[in-house]
Write an enzyme that holds these catalytic residues in place. Structure first.
Site, PDB file in Angstrom:
ATOM      1  N   ASN A  26      50.841  51.606  46.038  1.00 37.55           N
ATOM      2  CA  ASN A  26      51.582  52.394  45.528  1.00 37.55           C
ATOM      3  C   ASN A  26      51.877  52.048  44.051  1.00 37.55           C
ATOM      4  O   ASN A  26      52.137  52.956  43.032  1.00 37.55           O
ATOM      5  CB  ASN A  26      52.694  53.022  46.063  1.00 37.55           C
TER       6      ASN A  26
ATOM      7  N   CYS B  68      58.620  53.483  47.170  1.00 41.47           N
ATOM      8  CA  CYS B  68      59.552  52.920  48.169  1.00 41.47           C
ATOM      9  C   CYS B  68      60.998  53.422  47.891  1.00 41.47           C
ATOM     10  O   CYS B  68      61.763  53.839  48.743  1.00 41.47           O
ATOM     11  CB  CYS B  68      59.538  51.446  48.346  1.00 41.47           C
TER      12      CYS B  68
HETATM   13  P1  NAP Z   1      50.475  48.729  54.634  1.00 43.50           P
HETATM   14  O1  NAP Z   1      49.590  49.610  55.258  1.00 43.50           O
HETATM   15  O2  NAP Z   1      51.380  48.129  55.219  1.00 43.50           O
HETATM   16  O3  NAP Z   1      49.620  47.733  53.758  1.00 43.50           O
HETATM   17  C1  NAP Z   1      50.180  46.920  52.859  1.00 43.50           C
HETATM   18  C2  NAP Z   1      49.139  45.811  52.699  1.00 43.50           C
HETATM   19  O4  NAP Z   1      49.061  44.947  53.896  1.00 43.50           O
HETATM   20  C3  NAP Z   1      47.860  45.983  52.278  1.00 43.50           C
HETATM   21  O5  NAP Z   1      47.314  44.937  51.263  1.00 43.50           O
HETATM   22  C4  NAP Z   1      47.090  46.075  53.647  1.00 43.50           C
HETATM   23  O6  NAP Z   1      45.700  45.851  53.553  1.00 43.50           O
HETATM   24  C5  NAP Z   1      47.958  44.819  54.177  1.00 43.50           C
HETATM   25  N1  NAP Z   1      47.710  44.643  55.637  1.00 43.50           N
HETATM   26  C6  NAP Z   1      47.251  45.556  56.358  1.00 43.50           C
HETATM   27  N2  NAP Z   1      47.103  45.190  57.756  1.00 43.50           N
HETATM   28  C7  NAP Z   1      47.213  43.727  57.524  1.00 43.50           C
HETATM   29  C8  NAP Z   1      47.367  42.693  58.503  1.00 43.50           C
HETATM   30  N3  NAP Z   1      47.214  42.986  60.000  1.00 43.50           N
HETATM   31  N4  NAP Z   1      47.885  41.672  58.174  1.00 43.50           N
HETATM   32  C9  NAP Z   1      47.912  41.182  56.809  1.00 43.50           C
HETATM   33  N5  NAP Z   1      47.997  42.231  55.886  1.00 43.50           N
HETATM   34  C10 NAP Z   1      47.663  43.365  56.300  1.00 43.50           C
HETATM   35  O7  NAP Z   1      51.419  49.546  53.569  1.00 43.50           O
HETATM   36  P2  NAP Z   1      50.548  50.859  52.525  1.00 43.50           P
HETATM   37  O8  NAP Z   1      50.119  51.975  53.412  1.00 43.50           O
HETATM   38  O9  NAP Z   1      49.501  50.096  51.660  1.00 43.50           O
HETATM   39  O10 NAP Z   1      51.883  50.929  51.611  1.00 43.50           O
HETATM   40  C11 NAP Z   1      52.912  52.063  51.926  1.00 43.50           C
HETATM   41  C12 NAP Z   1      53.894  51.320  52.579  1.00 43.50           C
HETATM   42  O11 NAP Z   1      54.646  50.427  51.553  1.00 43.50           O
HETATM   43  C13 NAP Z   1      55.191  52.430  52.792  1.00 43.50           C
HETATM   44  O12 NAP Z   1      55.652  52.297  54.005  1.00 43.50           O
HETATM   45  C14 NAP Z   1      56.271  51.633  51.819  1.00 43.50           C
HETATM   46  O13 NAP Z   1      57.682  52.254  51.999  1.00 43.50           O
HETATM   47  C15 NAP Z   1      56.052  50.494  51.681  1.00 43.50           C
HETATM   48  N6  NAP Z   1      56.515  50.055  50.349  1.00 43.50           N
HETATM   49  C16 NAP Z   1      57.781  49.266  50.340  1.00 43.50           C
HETATM   50  C17 NAP Z   1      58.175  48.930  49.307  1.00 43.50           C
HETATM   51  C18 NAP Z   1      59.531  48.096  49.004  1.00 43.50           C
HETATM   52  O14 NAP Z   1      59.844  47.447  48.226  1.00 43.50           O
HETATM   53  N7  NAP Z   1      60.458  48.319  50.113  1.00 43.50           N
HETATM   54  C19 NAP Z   1      57.595  49.190  47.871  1.00 43.50           C
HETATM   55  C20 NAP Z   1      56.419  49.868  48.014  1.00 43.50           C
HETATM   56  C21 NAP Z   1      55.890  50.214  49.295  1.00 43.50           C
HETATM   57  P3  NAP Z   1      44.779  46.964  53.410  1.00 43.50           P
HETATM   58  O15 NAP Z   1      45.002  47.899  52.186  1.00 43.50           O
HETATM   59  O16 NAP Z   1      43.324  46.169  53.376  1.00 43.50           O
HETATM   60  O17 NAP Z   1      45.080  47.543  54.719  1.00 43.50           O
END
Ligand code: NAP
Ligand code: MG
Length: 484
Positions: free
Chosen positions: A154, A286
């Site tokens: 994002n 987020c």
């Molecule tokens: P995500 O599915 O958790 O993916 C985040 C990262 O983790 C991606 O680079 C993903 O790679 C990687 N990943 C996936 N499976 C993994 C595994 N088993 N081991 C290690 N890494 C792995 O999250 P998203 O869909 O990209 O982002 C949306 C989420 O992020 C939302 O829930 C949002 O709230 C959260 N977020 C939180 C904040 C905060 O500061 N609190 C800020 C922004 C976003 P791939 O893309 O290759 O799957």
């Protein structure tokens, strides 16, 4: 022969492709027929090789003075600003947000490198008193070694910058694993840092599906810390994988951020601020406001205003003239948001604005969705409890301040919260009562500066705050020294 451009990973100072010749297509969310570029799908052996390169690279980088490292970060900040237009266009191309939103992201990313670069002249430890006057006692900060940064799609430049700037300032080498929807700008950040003069191997990138290479990423003897931002599900998997290994983990996870509007609030200010915090970046932040808690006396008024502000948006490609709201990042993200809206309607919420795909031939190949306002929401509804991560606000009516605070805190998340009121005492009661890491009065839940500690309470995060001086502590260890 593919004519699609290919972008390589930076590993140990070299640009490398894919040994297995497997590539990941990065699509334009405004028009899925267009592939922006391809990146390598790295395998487990290539991951291990990257860590070895990072481990070697850390030695030279960590041996530099903090001031010398700071200079490199300051140069990187200047280069990000010089390349702002082009970098913002790349963010828009792979992620979808508007060019203005992307330019703000580049500026704020540069701020991180400026801030942590300048901090390199701060004190490097503390001198402590000792019972014996001839003994000098002090602390010194040392790097951890190799830090893995795993980031979501994002804010594909900002989130890596938030992690890489302090990690590098502290003398660590970094391996960045960007989200597979948006890897291109993370690779460009590595290029900027290399051009600015980071030593070879101090910054490395790994592209590939997290689900496939997750184990190789986490289960490597050369990793000393993992800084993760993303979903609670993946965060929990990473925490499990690291259990008992002694590897430090910082996790920034989901949110379900609420804004309270009390009956005495400036409703114009409240509505415009909440609508901006809810719908900017199509709600994919987020810290986006996704719950609105309104005192019953002004409930219909706030709903009307939010609905009008939702309808005022010009939906289109992020790069399009006059666009105020870009697409969601992918068709599956849009399908997920649409399913949330449908289930909310089934549970009895009233759709007051948006909720549909916009018309117009030019938008039919992109992941567009109208900004959405849902009224008559109850606290038991899924739309009230679960993170949607799209341009959707759910609006709840409450009788009074006490009920508002109770609804605010009845959530497993605790990232950001805000209140709109002219009553100072009510505002201060909210500041004390809100169970969230970031709280705001008459200001949005989003938009926290780089020197403000950032991170959620409850299930929104664990490990440590990011940003600010506190943010540096995660990336360094303290050695206590006594000399007689
Ligand atoms: P995500 O599915 O958790 O993916 C985040 C990262 O983790 C991606 O680079 C993903 O790679 C990687 N990943 C996936 N499976 C993994 C595994 N088993 N081991 C290690 N890494 C792995 O999250 P998203 O869909 O990209 O982002 C949306 C989420 O992020 C939302 O829930 C949002 O709230 C959260 N977020 C939180 C904040 C905060 O500061 N609190 C800020 C922004 C976003 P791939 O893309 O290759 O799957
Ligand atoms: Mg995901």
């Amino acid at each position: 022969m593919s004519t699609v451009e290919r972008r390589l990973n930076l590993v140990g100072g070299e640009w490398v492709g894919s040994g297995s010749d497997e590539w990941i297509s990065v699509l334009d969310p405004a028009d899925l027929r267009r592939t922006v570029a391809e990146v390598p799908a790295m395998d487990a052996d290539e991951v291990a090789e990257t860590y070895r390169a990072a481990s070697t690279g850390q030695q030279a980088w960590g041996a530099l003075s903090a001031i010398a490292r700071g200079r490199v970060l300051l140069r990187a900040a200047a280069m990000l600003r010089e390349r702002k237009t082009e970098l913002a266009a790349l963010i828009t191309a792979e992620m979808g947000k508007t060019l203005i939103e992307a330019q703000i992201e580049v500026d704020k990313s540069a701020d991180f490198f400026e801030y942590y670069g300048a901090l390199s002249r701060l004190e490097v430890g503390e001198v402590l008193p000792h019972e014996r006057t001839e003994v000098t006692a002090w602390t010194r900060h040392e790097p951890l070694g190799v830090v893995l940064a795993v980031t979501p799609w994002n804010d594909p430049l900002l989130t890596p910058a938030r992690k890489l700037a302090p990690a590098l300032a502290a003398g660590n080498a970094v391996v960045l694993k960007p989200a597979s929807y948006t890897p291109l700008i993370g690779i460009e950040l590595a290029r900027v840092l290399a051009d600015a003069g980071v030593s070879s191997g101090a910054v490395n990138t790994i592209t590939g599906s997290g689900g496939k290479i997750g184990q190789a990423l986490l289960d490597d003897p050369n990793v000393h810390a993992v800084s993760f931002t993303g979903s609670n599900e993946v965060g929990a998997e990473i925490e499990q994988a690291l259990l008992g290994t002694g590897v430090r983990l910082l996790a920034e996870l989901g949110g379900k951020n609420a804004a309270i509007v009390l009956g005495d609030a400036d409703l114009e200010l409240a509505s415009t601020t909440i609508a901006a915090a809810a719908f900017a970046q199509a709600g994919q932040r987020c810290t986006a406001t996704s719950r609105v808690i309104v005192q019953r006396s002004v409930y219909q008024d706030v709903i009307e205003r939010l609905s009008q502000l939702a309808r005022d948006h010009r939906i289109g490609a992020g790069a399009g003239q006059g666009t105020t709201l870009g697409p969601l990042v992918s068709s599956s993200q849009r399908a997920s948001v649409e399913a949330f809206i449908a289930r909310a309607s089934d549970e009895g919420a009233t759709l007051r604005a948006g909720g549909r795909r916009p018309g117009g031939a030019e938008l039919q190949h992109g992941c567009f969705l109208e900004p959405t306002v849902l009224a008559d929401v109850r606290e038991s509804m899924e739309i009230w409890t679960e993170e949607v991560f799209g341009p959707v606000v759910a609006v709840l009516a409450v009788d009074d301040e006490a009920e508002a605070l109770s609804a605010l805190n009845a959530s497993r998340y605790g990232l950001a919260a805000s209140i709109f009121t002219r009553n100072l005492q009510a505002a201060m009661r909210f500041v004390r009562a809100a169970d969230a890491g970031q709280v705001a009065v008459n200001l949005p839940t989003s938009g926290w500066d780089v020197h403000f500690p950032f991170g959620g309470f409850k299930e929104s995060g664990r490990g440590h705050k990011e940003q600010g001086l506190e943010g540096l502590d995660f990336y360094r260890q303290t050695k206590m020294v006594v000399v007689a």
